[in-house]
Design a protein around this motif. Sequence first.
Motif: not given
Length: 251
Positions: A91-97
């Motif tokens: 959840a702490s990793l940006s999903p779009r990058s």
Amino acid sequence: MMDAISISKARLRFGQTIALDDVSLAIPQGTCFGIVGESGSGKTTLMRAILGLQKLDQGDVCILGMPLSHSRAALKKRARVLQPIFQDPAASLSPRSRIRTLMGEVATVLNEPLAVTYERLGVILNRLGLPKGILDKYPHEISGGQARRVAIARALLMKPSILIADEPTAGLDVSVQGDLLNLLQDIRQSENMTLVVISHNLAVVRLIAENAVVMCAGKAVESGDVASMFQSPRDAYTRELLSAWPRLRVE
Ligand SMILES: Nc1ncnc2c1ncn2[C@@H]1O[C@H](COP(=O)(O)OP(=O)(O)OP(=O)(O)O)[C@@H](O)[C@H]1O
Ligand SMILES: [Mg+2]
């Protein structure tokens, strides 16, 4: 020496729930500190208060002697000092990058040549047992255990003076758990980093921490040096925690 983190008389309720009940603690710089307690005892809430993500009803938090401010600018500045590894790393990793982009951002934040950041990253990925190919993936393309290690790599890449990790070994194979704890310990020693490890697993805390606090229903029921805490727990709850998990071991 100045404390890395000090908390004095922290109180917080969520409706009827008392999440933090008069919690005070001090974590000396360069040490490893454990926060243990059963599920719902307030560990993550305490971490969020330390990070300035959760305001307290009462009490104070100081980071390296400075009172915590909740302004956006202060939060940004604090990222260079204090890095979190969240309980739910995906959840702490940006999903779009892609993971590579996420890591590359560190060069900008630290004002470091990208090549230098990537070189440091290579060493960290290697120690965490992550293949370089992971950099081309998006967060939804990797497993939970990989996401946890990616989040740990990102946090370490920032060279923080304080690292606070919420259940860092959860979801990892037992063989990798010990490696990870050793890695965190090595980096803590070589970088003189302060390490805060939150875990319900007493074996983890016993292995890695010098001092610890035991949380129960929002209260710090016991605190002190880990060796004597495990040898002669003063609080009935701590004794219960110890007897509830007699065989858990980090190998
Ligand atoms: N945002 C929130 N709103 C309402 N209640 C909350 C909130 N966050 C936490 N709580 C409550 O506060 C208490 C402490 O929760 P916290 O997440 O800090 O526990 P924890 O020790 O981290 O548990 P776990 O080991 O399961 O992660 C729990 O009773 C929880 O339900
Ligand atoms: Mg938690």
